[in-house]
Every structure is written in C-alpha cells, then in structure tokens.
Scaffold this active site. Sequence first.
Site: not given
Length: 483
Positions: A177, A252, A286, A387
């Site tokens: 996906k 991750e 990231c 973040e």
Amino acid sequence: MTKMEKVKNYINGKFHNPLQDNWIENYCPANGDVYGLIPNSSKDDVENAYIAAKSAFPTWSQTTLEERSRILIKISELLEANLQRFAEAESKDNGKPISLAKSVDIPRAASNFRFFGNAITQFSSESYESVGKNAVNYTLRQPIGVVGCISPWNLPLYLFTWKIAPAIAAGNCIVAKPSEVTPMTAFLLGEICNEAGLPKGVLNIVHGLGTSTGQAIVEHPDIKAISFTGGTATGAHIAKVAAPMFKKLSLELGGKNPNIIFADCDYDDMLNTTVRSSFANQGQICLCGSRIFVEASIYDKFKTDFVKKVKQLKVGHPSNNDTNIGALVSKPHLEKVMSYINIAKKENGKILCGGNKVTVKGFENGYYLEPTVIEVQTDECRINQEEVFGPVVTIMTFNTEEDVLKMANKVKYGLSATLWTNSLKRTMRMSNQLQAGIVWVNTWMMRDLRTPFGGVKASGVGREGGFEALRFFTEAKNVCIKY
C-alpha cells in the site's frame, strides 16, 4: 495522465476498481485542485490481493535467482526509460520540484531494483563443520511467503521500491500500500512490472487509507511480515496489532536529527550542505537536519551566512526549473507545519527568516511555505523535541562537545546525525556516542545501498538496505547433518 484520472488497484497483474466502489479525492499540492480519484480499498480488496500473492508464491519462491535478477533489472531499465513521465507524475502528486524527482526520486527507485537484482545473486548462507562430532550445520535462507509493505508520501516511489525490491528478490510475494496522499507512481509501476514480465500475483498494490486498507494488511492473519515507513504513532499502532500475531516487523519511523557544526569544519562545504540538509524536498525527509547546533566561536558568522543563503531559495511551482522549494504535500500538512511555527513564537523562538505562507502567481491555492529559520535558546522547546517534517529548522549555539552531545541525544528519536569537524579524535568519540542509526561526518545523505539503514529509540525497529533487507525478508533455517 488526464484530469480526474482514476488510479486503480493492481492485483494479479491486472487493474481493478475497488470492490465497494469507494474513492478518495487526490489533490495536486501545487494548485490545490482535485485532479484524480484513488480507491479506498476494503478488507475484501486486500483479501483478493492476498489470494493472488498466495497463489503466485509457490512458483515465484522456486524461480531461479538469475531469473528474479533479470526481471528486477528489467524493471530498473524501464523506469529509466520512462524517467520524464514518472518524474512529472511524482511532482504533480507530491509537490516536489520536477527537477528533484528527475535527479533523485526516480533514479533512486530504478537503483533500488537494480541493486537488489544484483544483491540476491550474492546473498549467501553459512555452513559450519562441527569438528570432532562428524557433523555439518548449514543455514538456509528461505522466503517468508506473503508480506505487507506500506510506504509514506514524502519519497513515494523511492521508498515504495526500497521495500518491494528486496522482498521480491528474496522470493516473497507482496500486498503493498503506497500512501493515499501520493499514489500515482505506484499505480504506474504496475504497468512497468507487466512489461518487464513480473509474474502475476508477485506484486499486488492496493490503495486506500491507512485506517482501513493499511489496517486490513497489518491485521491479516496470513500476511507474515510488515515493512512500514511513516510516523512514530502509526508505527506504535502497527506494532501493537502485529506483535501478538508474531509477525516480523521492520519499522522506519520519525526523526529529529541534529546537525552539529564545529569551528574546525570546512566552512563553505558545511554551509552549502546545511542549506540542502535543512530544506531538500521542502524539509519533508526523515533525515533532514532540523536541529542545527553551532559552536559559539562561529555562531554569529554562521547565522548571518545561513540566513542569507536561505533567503535566496526560490519558492515556486514544481515545474519551474529555478524552483528550489516546491509545494508541501497537502493542506493539512501545511497547517500542521504552520502550527509549529506559531508554537515556536510562543516559546520565545526568534524567526530569523521565513515563517509565512507563499502565494505563487497563478497557483494561489497551492500549499507553499517560506523556508524558515528559528533561533532558539534551549533545546527543550517543543520545536526542538517534536518532528515538524517541513521547511523549518532551528539554530542555537553550544560551547563544549559534552554539552552538544547531551542536547543531540536528548530527544525520543534517534534516526540520523550530521557532524562537521576535521578532528579525527572528535569524529571517533562522537560517532560512537551519538544515539542514531546513521552518522554522517562532513557530508549528508551520501548513501551506499549496501549499508544498513534505520534508527534507534522512537525512530524505529530493524534495518533496511543491503543484505539486512534480504535477511528481513527471509527466514533462517538451520540444518544439521551427522555423517
């Protein structure tokens, strides 16, 4: 691609509408318009994809390494041959400059297939002679079966192929996906796979929301491994669902990466690279160095020079060759990033440049934001702990190696770190002590696909890349023979 084109699921080598005929609008970040529809696939769609993968597995798992390698390399060649088409699709879907997609995203996707097409032919197992016992042990590395791969929106094809290429190479079949925010290049990849001769059912791509389609993949009782890249909160949810089912997990997740600059660095190289490591892909990587720590003796000079360079970055439509900063991926994400800028202001952060939405002529409804530099006085403010994932960085000064190391490690994340120094002793000390899965010294984003990739703490579980990925997508079986 025509306007309002429908993305379809790719199952058993063919394209299908979702069974329940549910669709999601697909937005173009550059102008804010809906330009297509994608499936919001149900459990039944995922089940059909699983059945196709299960049916293909016995044959694919026994296909020779040479044949798997040939097909993967052919996919790589076809991606390179369709570079412009895929780059334009990636840019339209994600908002990144076409130039970036053309020079980084699509070439890297092609490299992923080529790398693992070659790596699988060199992936060896071990054998051990049990001296004095008249026995030999050898280890088989066998494909898992049907695996699930779920990828994010920031590097859509780049990270999608980073998962599916090693899974296919190792002999697995896949239910995958892509992000519902950026589905287009994964959709186009199905055509490439057919042209390359990938057998039906080896790769199946179902589109939809994480809460429905993604959830159906994660909780499927017979999908035996999940490889996920995305947010830490989603990773925690996946682990909660998958762990009691004893699935293999590779997660991750997020990062809040320090960029540590000492006075003895190569200044010009550092400055140019720091602009890139702060704002590449609109800061939506990231690995971006979002917390910049600068040694006190060069702090004022750095602040002046860095802000000057950042102000020169051009925000514009992704199709313009001179655009440095394209559109953010979506309106909700733009609003999230803006909310963090406002939080920083309330916490006495000083906006040195940027901080405002940008209106691009002719594309007034696009999701554009100035690259933003915020000076902070403490590493404990929210903008330094959470973040943001946008074109926003903070800068602050430090005096000693011990102080900056403490600040660098004082977050819940541990994905990457960048260190600028010409001291070999300092390099060795700090590389050893930084709590990160990747440390770059005097560079950023220099990747060798043979090396392990991943983070510690809330940045994830497991490693991708090289033989680490092939180990994840296989099960080890030891055989002991007494003679």
